[in-house]
Design a protein around this motif. Structure first.
Motif, mmCIF file in Angstrom:
data_model
loop_
_atom_site.group_PDB
_atom_site.id
_atom_site.type_symbol
_atom_site.label_atom_id
_atom_site.label_comp_id
_atom_site.label_asym_id
_atom_site.label_seq_id
_atom_site.Cartn_x
_atom_site.Cartn_y
_atom_site.Cartn_z
ATOM 1 N N ALA A 1 0.827 -1.207 0.000
ATOM 2 C CA ALA A 1 0.000 0.000 0.000
ATOM 3 C C ALA A 1 0.863 1.259 0.000
ATOM 4 O O ALA A 1 0.469 2.293 -0.559
ATOM 5 C CB ALA A 1 -0.937 -0.005 1.205
ATOM 6 N N ILE A 2 2.039 1.206 0.620
ATOM 7 C CA ILE A 2 2.942 2.356 0.618
ATOM 8 C C ILE A 2 3.302 2.729 -0.822
ATOM 9 O O ILE A 2 3.293 3.909 -1.194
ATOM 10 C CB ILE A 2 4.227 2.051 1.419
ATOM 11 C CG1 ILE A 2 3.926 2.013 2.926
ATOM 12 C CG2 ILE A 2 5.307 3.100 1.139
ATOM 13 C CD1 ILE A 2 5.090 1.526 3.769
ATOM 14 N N VAL A 3 3.597 1.739 -1.638
ATOM 15 C CA VAL A 3 3.983 1.999 -3.029
ATOM 16 C C VAL A 3 2.768 2.224 -3.916
ATOM 17 O O VAL A 3 2.679 3.223 -4.635
ATOM 18 C CB VAL A 3 4.833 0.839 -3.588
ATOM 19 C CG1 VAL A 3 5.191 1.100 -5.062
ATOM 20 C CG2 VAL A 3 6.101 0.667 -2.779
ATOM 21 N N PHE A 4 1.822 1.293 -3.865
ATOM 22 C CA PHE A 4 0.708 1.318 -4.811
ATOM 23 C C PHE A 4 -0.351 2.376 -4.513
ATOM 24 O O PHE A 4 -0.986 2.884 -5.432
ATOM 25 C CB PHE A 4 0.042 -0.054 -4.856
ATOM 26 C CG PHE A 4 0.884 -1.120 -5.499
ATOM 27 C CD1 PHE A 4 2.040 -0.806 -6.194
ATOM 28 C CD2 PHE A 4 0.526 -2.456 -5.417
ATOM 29 C CE1 PHE A 4 2.823 -1.785 -6.799
ATOM 30 C CE2 PHE A 4 1.293 -3.447 -6.016
ATOM 31 C CZ PHE A 4 2.437 -3.107 -6.709
ATOM 32 N N LYS A 5 -0.542 2.677 -3.248
ATOM 33 C CA LYS A 5 -1.596 3.635 -2.909
ATOM 34 C C LYS A 5 -1.042 5.009 -2.545
ATOM 35 O O LYS A 5 -1.485 6.026 -3.074
ATOM 36 C CB LYS A 5 -2.461 3.092 -1.771
ATOM 37 C CG LYS A 5 -3.799 3.807 -1.645
ATOM 38 C CD LYS A 5 -4.756 3.017 -0.782
ATOM 39 C CE LYS A 5 -6.124 3.715 -0.685
ATOM 40 N NZ LYS A 5 -6.855 3.664 -1.964
ATOM 41 N N VAL A 6 -0.064 5.044 -1.653
ATOM 42 C CA VAL A 6 0.460 6.333 -1.203
ATOM 43 C C VAL A 6 1.430 6.933 -2.222
ATOM 44 O O VAL A 6 1.243 8.061 -2.691
ATOM 45 C CB VAL A 6 1.138 6.208 0.174
ATOM 46 C CG1 VAL A 6 1.724 7.555 0.605
ATOM 47 C CG2 VAL A 6 0.148 5.715 1.217
ATOM 48 N N PHE A 7 2.479 6.189 -2.559
ATOM 49 C CA PHE A 7 3.477 6.759 -3.468
ATOM 50 C C PHE A 7 2.884 7.017 -4.851
ATOM 51 O O PHE A 7 3.202 8.026 -5.485
ATOM 52 C CB PHE A 7 4.694 5.839 -3.586
ATOM 53 C CG PHE A 7 5.851 6.481 -4.296
ATOM 54 C CD1 PHE A 7 6.689 7.373 -3.632
ATOM 55 C CD2 PHE A 7 6.094 6.231 -5.637
ATOM 56 C CE1 PHE A 7 7.743 7.998 -4.294
ATOM 57 C CE2 PHE A 7 7.147 6.845 -6.304
ATOM 58 C CZ PHE A 7 7.972 7.732 -5.625
ATOM 59 N N ASN A 8 2.009 6.149 -5.301
ATOM 60 C CA ASN A 8 1.397 6.363 -6.612
ATOM 61 C C ASN A 8 0.514 7.611 -6.604
ATOM 62 O O ASN A 8 0.485 8.376 -7.576
ATOM 63 C CB ASN A 8 0.568 5.141 -7.014
ATOM 64 C CG ASN A 8 0.316 5.082 -8.510
ATOM 65 O OD1 ASN A 8 1.222 5.241 -9.321
ATOM 66 N ND2 ASN A 8 -0.943 4.875 -8.886
ATOM 67 N N ARG A 9 -0.176 7.838 -5.484
ATOM 68 C CA ARG A 9 -0.985 9.060 -5.374
ATOM 69 C C ARG A 9 -0.072 10.292 -5.321
ATOM 70 O O ARG A 9 -0.386 11.335 -5.900
ATOM 71 C CB ARG A 9 -1.855 8.997 -4.114
ATOM 72 C CG ARG A 9 -2.741 10.221 -3.902
ATOM 73 C CD ARG A 9 -3.775 10.351 -5.003
ATOM 74 N NE ARG A 9 -4.653 11.504 -4.808
ATOM 75 C CZ ARG A 9 -4.827 12.476 -5.700
ATOM 76 N NH1 ARG A 9 -4.194 12.439 -6.861
ATOM 77 N NH2 ARG A 9 -5.646 13.477 -5.443
ATOM 78 N N TYR A 10 1.047 10.167 -4.626
ATOM 79 C CA TYR A 10 2.043 11.250 -4.582
ATOM 80 C C TYR A 10 2.490 11.615 -5.998
ATOM 81 O O TYR A 10 2.578 12.794 -6.352
ATOM 82 C CB TYR A 10 3.238 10.818 -3.741
ATOM 83 C CG TYR A 10 4.485 11.657 -3.911
ATOM 84 C CD1 TYR A 10 4.598 12.912 -3.318
ATOM 85 C CD2 TYR A 10 5.565 11.189 -4.665
ATOM 86 C CE1 TYR A 10 5.749 13.690 -3.478
ATOM 87 C CE2 TYR A 10 6.712 11.945 -4.816
ATOM 88 C CZ TYR A 10 6.797 13.191 -4.231
ATOM 89 O OH TYR A 10 7.939 13.953 -4.389
ATOM 90 N N LEU A 11 2.758 10.599 -6.829
ATOM 91 C CA LEU A 11 3.181 10.859 -8.207
ATOM 92 C C LEU A 11 2.109 11.620 -8.976
ATOM 93 O O LEU A 11 2.414 12.535 -9.752
ATOM 94 C CB LEU A 11 3.487 9.539 -8.924
ATOM 95 C CG LEU A 11 4.742 8.785 -8.487
ATOM 96 C CD1 LEU A 11 4.844 7.469 -9.250
ATOM 97 C CD2 LEU A 11 5.994 9.624 -8.706
ATOM 98 N N GLU A 12 0.855 11.249 -8.761
ATOM 99 C CA GLU A 12 -0.237 11.944 -9.447
ATOM 100 C C GLU A 12 -0.268 13.429 -9.067
ATOM 101 O O GLU A 12 -0.441 14.300 -9.931
ATOM 102 C CB GLU A 12 -1.575 11.291 -9.089
ATOM 103 C CG GLU A 12 -1.746 9.894 -9.652
ATOM 104 C CD GLU A 12 -2.998 9.201 -9.135
ATOM 105 O OE1 GLU A 12 -3.314 8.102 -9.634
ATOM 106 O OE2 GLU A 12 -3.665 9.749 -8.229
ATOM 107 N N VAL A 13 -0.091 13.706 -7.782
ATOM 108 C CA VAL A 13 -0.109 15.097 -7.315
ATOM 109 C C VAL A 13 1.098 15.856 -7.861
ATOM 110 O O VAL A 13 0.988 17.021 -8.284
ATOM 111 C CB VAL A 13 -0.152 15.156 -5.776
ATOM 112 C CG1 VAL A 13 -0.084 16.609 -5.297
ATOM 113 C CG2 VAL A 13 -1.423 14.498 -5.248
#
Length: 361
Positions: A178-190
């Protein structure tokens, strides 16, 4: 983002460590010779251990696979959603210059003011004293408000932010995917939204000879996702049809899609390094090569290297606990970065400590 995520119940709060002491990071790397101290430090070992642990955690997994989503993960996504909303509330201003829209400074000023409050909403009450220390990494992870640029150093500051949360027990071992797929991926979108909205310049870009103008970690973790894929090989990521059909499942292909949206001309010309990587025979070799490149970026001081291009790095900080990531706590956080690769060198209360052979328990 996963379609079938299993919601985890409220995670148990970890008992506060004994004699806990947090402090805002301070400049620790002042001259080139200090880099040797950084590379021998516990902070360096913990940071690279964190990156490599997540690399293994997402191996062979799709972004859309099922994984546990804990309460802290949901809070981190909410934090990033707030940053996203602020972009909508802070439109670009009219100005003569095409790049570096000054509205970014208004957006950043709000983050600078609210960062500790945002972090406090993520961490449990008994760790409230950690908020000022952890917030430094969050503020350093979105770009430089003076130059209005963004680069891999800022990305590393966000990874350091997540690493700190792991070290104080907010994020746990079973949060890895979840750290990579949910949090970090959302960070990339922002971050991509920031880059496009405010036309941010790449920080320390090596141009055609660099891997990418803005990111590095999603190529590492994204290549790990593709290891042993039954049909997709490295040569396929330069195929527009393949990228369009699979980018929602694989972080690496999402990066390629963003590059093709932002740049014009033949791929081999504007992204020569990636073009060369497409000739590598397997994803495992791609992953291994990218990790070697990243280690060189994190530890080098030469021209064009991640640290040297991020002022934050030379302001290295450590306020971190010397304990292994996801291991027992000592007194401080990790504080790797303070500016760009940001903080990767900054020192907090503990200072840069000599690292043992391994940082993972």
């Amino acid at each position: 983002m996963a379609e079938s995520e299993r919601r985890a119940g409220t995670s148990e709060e970890v008992a506060p460590p004994v004699q806990q002491c947090f402090m805002v990071p301070k400049k620790e790397i002042n001259v080139v010779s200090d880099m040797a101290k950084w590379k021998r430090s516990q902070a360096y070992a913990d940071y690279m251990g964190f990156i490599l642990t997540l690399n293994e955690g997402v191996r062979g997994k799709k972004l859309t696979c099922e994984y546990k989503v804990s309460e802290p993960i949901e809070k981190l996504v909410a934090l990033l959603n707030t940053l996203d909303r602020w972009i909508d509330e802070t439109p670009p201003v009219d100005q003569p210059s095409r790049f570096g829209n000054k509205a970014f400074r208004t957006w950043y000023a709000k983050l600078d003011q609210e960062a500790e409050k945002l972090v406090s909403a993520v961490i449990p009450k008994h760790l409230a004293d950690a908020a000022p220390e952890v917030a430094v990494y969050l503020k350093e992870s979105v770009g430089n408000s003076t130059r209005i640029d963004y680069g891999t150093g800022h990305e590393a500051a966000f990874a350091a932010f997540l690493c700190c949360l792991c070290k104080i027990g907010v994020l746990r071992v079973d949060d890895q995917m979840a750290i990579v797929f949910k949090v970090f991926n959302r960070y990339l979108e922002v971050m991509r939204k920031l880059q496009k909205t405010y036309r941010m310049e790449p920080a320390g870009s090596q141009g055609v000879w660099g891997l990418d103008d803005f990111q590095f970690l999603p190529f590492i973790w994204g290549s790990s996702q593709l290891i042993d894929h039954p049909s997709l090989e490295p040569r396929h990521f330069v195929d527009e049809k393949v990228v369009n059909e699979n980018h929602k499942d694989f972080m690496f292909l999402e990066c390629i899609l963003f590059i093709t949206e932002m740049k014009t001309g033949p791929f081999a010309e504007h992204s020569n390094q990636l073009w060369n990587i497409s000739a590598v025979p397997s994803w495992s070799k791609v992953n291994q090569g990218l990790i070697r490149m990243y280690k060189a970026e994190v530890s080098a001081v030469g021209r064009g290297r991640l640290l040297s291009h991020t002022p934050a790095l030379f302001h290295s900080t450590t306020g971190a606990c010397a304990a292994p990531v996801w291991g027992p706590h000592h007194s401080h956080l990790l504080l790797l970065a303070g500016c760009g690769l940001g903080a990767l060198g900054h020192s907090g209360a503990a200072g840069l400590k000599e690292a043992p052979a391994s940082c993972l328990s």
